[in-house]
Design an enzyme around this catalytic site. Structure first.
Site: not given
Length: 247
Positions: A67, A191, A158, A93, A161-162, A16-17, A145
């Site tokens: 993916d 962020i 979310y 990430n 998941a985190k 994911g960069a 996160s």
């Protein structure tokens, strides 16, 4: 520093960069002496921009569009590379948010978010980690996160998941510590990236003791530290980069 590569520089794989925090991490690791394998899904223009920044920092860069939620795509992209090079660092990430109250959340909104965050972590790490175990050295950093630590309304998928990623970090760290593989997590708060562009900043600032949004480079600095020999006695930990948000 032992590295299996044609280069004298170690390699870091960052998922994911293509943009945002992942792009900042890629540049920070390039500045720290790593060559980069940059994974992204579909935004080729953004990935090329990140690659240019990495090369400007003096590093080689390989773009890997796949993916992370698809195990076949992960192995097809990585297996040929891993025959020649073992990354010294892996930064998981890749992720995205699909917010909404759980009472109205579709099954796809739930499963897609978990598939990328947790499935992506599993697929990529499982592909790379056996080789790290073989060379008895490696850094794995998972980008979690604050949402996974505190919970956020409208982000049940979310946050789940985190939170799962944090638990996986702590468990995996114990499994591989004897082979000198360090596994840690970084938990960013609010962020300033594309993911937070639609959030009312004025409302957020009152929740953040430092009174401002964080910068992607500030998260990247923590990841850079955790992928260095300076972090050689740190594993299984979660580092919050959130401006002092209370847990």
């Amino acid at each position: 520093m032992t590295v299996t590569s044609d280069s004298t520089r170690p390699v870091a794989l960052v998922t994911g960069a293509g943009k945002g925090i992942g792009a900042a991490i890629a540049v920070a690791l390039a500045e720290a002496g790593y060559d980069l394998w940059i994974n992204y899904r579909s935004d080729h223009a953004a990935a090329e921009k990140t690659a240019d920044a990495v090369r400007s920092a003096g590093a080689d860069c390989l773009l890997l569009p796949f993916d992370v939620s698809c195990s076949e795509a992960v192995t097809a992209a990585l297996d040929p590379l891993l025959e020649k090079t073992i990354p010294l660092a892996l930064v998981n990430n890749a992720g995205f948010a699909r917010d909404g109250l759980m009472m109205w959340m579709s099954e796809a909104d739930w499963s897609d978010v978990l598939s990328v965050h947790l499935g992506g972590f599993f697929h990529v790490t499982k592909c790379v980690m056996p080789l790290m175990l073989r060379q008895r050295q490696g850094y794995i950093v998972n980008v979690a996160s604050t949402s996974g630590q505190t919970g956020v309304p409208g982000q049940t998928n979310y946050s789940a998941a985190k939170a799962g990623l944090i638990g996986a970090t702590r468990s995996l760290a114990k499994e591989v510590a004897r082979r000198n593989i360090l596994v840690n997590a970084v938990a960013p708060g609010f962020i300033d990236t594309e993911m937070t562009q639609d959030i009312p900043i004025k409302d957020l600032k009152s929740l953040i003791p430092l009174g401002r949004m964080g910068k992607a480079a500030e998260v990247a600095s923590m990841v850079r530290f955790l992928c260095s020999e300076e972090a050689s006695y740190i594993t299984g930990q979660v580092f919050s980069v959130n401006g002092g948000v209370y847990m």
